[in-house]
Write a protein that holds these residues in place. Structure first.
Motif, short mmCIF file in Angstrom:
data_model
loop_
_atom_site.label_atom_id
_atom_site.label_comp_id
_atom_site.label_asym_id
_atom_site.label_seq_id
_atom_site.Cartn_x
_atom_site.Cartn_y
_atom_site.Cartn_z
N ARG A 79 0.54 -4.60 -3.89
CA ARG A 79 -0.14 -5.36 -2.85
C ARG A 79 -1.62 -5.00 -2.80
O ARG A 79 -2.05 -3.96 -3.31
CB ARG A 79 0.49 -5.08 -1.49
CG ARG A 79 1.95 -5.49 -1.37
CD ARG A 79 2.45 -5.19 0.03
NE ARG A 79 2.30 -3.78 0.36
CZ ARG A 79 2.50 -3.28 1.57
NH1 ARG A 79 2.83 -4.09 2.58
NH2 ARG A 79 2.37 -1.97 1.79
N ALA A 80 -2.40 -5.87 -2.17
CA ALA A 80 -3.85 -5.65 -2.11
C ALA A 80 -4.19 -4.39 -1.32
O ALA A 80 -5.12 -3.65 -1.66
CB ALA A 80 -4.54 -6.86 -1.49
N VAL A 81 -3.42 -4.14 -0.25
CA VAL A 81 -3.66 -2.95 0.55
C VAL A 81 -3.41 -1.68 -0.25
O VAL A 81 -4.17 -0.71 -0.20
CB VAL A 81 -2.78 -2.97 1.82
CG1 VAL A 81 -3.00 -1.73 2.65
CG2 VAL A 81 -3.08 -4.21 2.64
N ASP A 82 -2.34 -1.69 -1.06
CA ASP A 82 -2.02 -0.53 -1.88
C ASP A 82 -3.05 -0.33 -2.98
O ASP A 82 -3.34 0.81 -3.38
CB ASP A 82 -0.63 -0.69 -2.49
CG ASP A 82 0.46 -0.73 -1.42
OD1 ASP A 82 0.24 -0.14 -0.34
OD2 ASP A 82 1.51 -1.36 -1.65
N VAL A 83 -3.61 -1.43 -3.48
CA VAL A 83 -4.65 -1.33 -4.51
C VAL A 83 -5.87 -0.61 -3.95
O VAL A 83 -6.41 0.32 -4.57
CB VAL A 83 -5.02 -2.72 -5.03
CG1 VAL A 83 -6.27 -2.66 -5.91
CG2 VAL A 83 -3.88 -3.32 -5.82
#
Length: 283
Positions: A79-83
């Motif tokens: 996910r973008a948050v995890d990236v």
């Protein structure tokens, strides 16, 4: 200078300008991706820039901009948050020598930004400066409102009560006509207008119940805000009513005390008068 010489000088100048323009358009046609003709002509013919220069990225954001596409390409399922979280962990693990190229690039970009900003502000007219100051004020007010809204949400402020139409719309939004949100809302508004009064009465009663819910929750929330020292978030009308209540109580107490004092004085006066009357009778 003779009129003929003036005409010839103007013709020569026009020929030079046309040759420069044709040269630039030829280069642009040969390499449109690298040298767009329309953009070059507009910039070459205009003397002022239309938009202010953008603020440069700091060292961390430069690191994110460089490593985010690589991480997304290697791990498309993340996910973008995890990236962003993973890139932040990588940045914290870097040594000062590894961070130095990004910091130096950020410093150079800030210096260039100052130069470009001075050049841009020197070209502005008084009306444009005034409009920019107004736009900046509006942006700051908008940011302040967003920060305050986030703070209130984090502190658990109750949601405002919904109207009857909002309750009806939330219940029937899925089966509403239309493919877009605007079309669905328009069709729901038309259906709401066509409802009978007894059909609307159900949603009106739900809206009244929601008002009572909001009133009770706001009362407990504002009391809690006063307890934790955040009276600045309490509504002015609530503070004014709380300030009036103790004043009224003290006033009533004063009235009661004065009335009791008056009664005792009257009793003393009556007793003194009766004593004088009895002494006069004895005499």
């Amino acid at each position: 200078m003779a009129p003929s010489s003036l005409v010839s000088a103007a013709a020569n100048l026009w020929t030079k300008c046309f040759s420069v323009y044709s040269c630039t358009t030829t280069l642009a046609s040969r390499s449109p991706g690298f040298f767009p003709a329309s953009t070059f002509c507009v910039r070459w013919l205009s003397t002022t820039t239309s938009t202010p220069p953008k603020r440069p990225l700091n060292a961390y954001m430069r690191y994110v901009q460089q490593h985010r596409p690589v991480l997304v390409r290697l791990h498309p399922e993340i996910r973008a948050v995890d990236v962003v979280r993973k890139i932040a962990q990588q940045w914290r693990a870097l040594s000062p020598e590894q961070k130095r190229p990004f910091e130096e690039a950020s410093v150079k970009a800030r210096e260039q930004f100052r130069v470009d900003l001075q050049r841009y502000t020197a070209q502005l007219t008084p009306a444009q400066e005034k409009q920019q100051a107004l736009d900046k004020k509006q942006r700051l007010a908008k940011r302040k409102a967003i920060r305050k809204k986030r703070e209130l949400t984090a502190l658990g402020k109750p949601k405002r009560p919904r109207s009857a139409f909002n309750i009806y719309m939330s219940e029937h939004f899925e089966e509403a006509r239309g493919t877009t949100i605007q079309a669905k809302m328009k069709s729901l508004l038309e259906d709401w207008k066509n409802l009978f009064n007894h059909q609307k009465q159900v949603y009106t009663q739900l809206a009244e119940d929601d008002k009572i819910r909001y009133k009770n929750e706001m009362k407990s929330w504002e009391d809690h805000m006063v307890e934790i020292g955040r009276a600045d978030l309490v509504r002015e009308q609530t503070l004014s009513t709380k300030a009036k209540k103790p004043a009224l109580k003290t006033k009533k107490k004063v009235v009661k005390r004065t009335s009791a004092k008056a009664i005792t004085l009257r009793k003393k006066a009556k007793s003194s008068t009766t004593k004088t009357v009895k002494t006069s009778k004895k005499r």
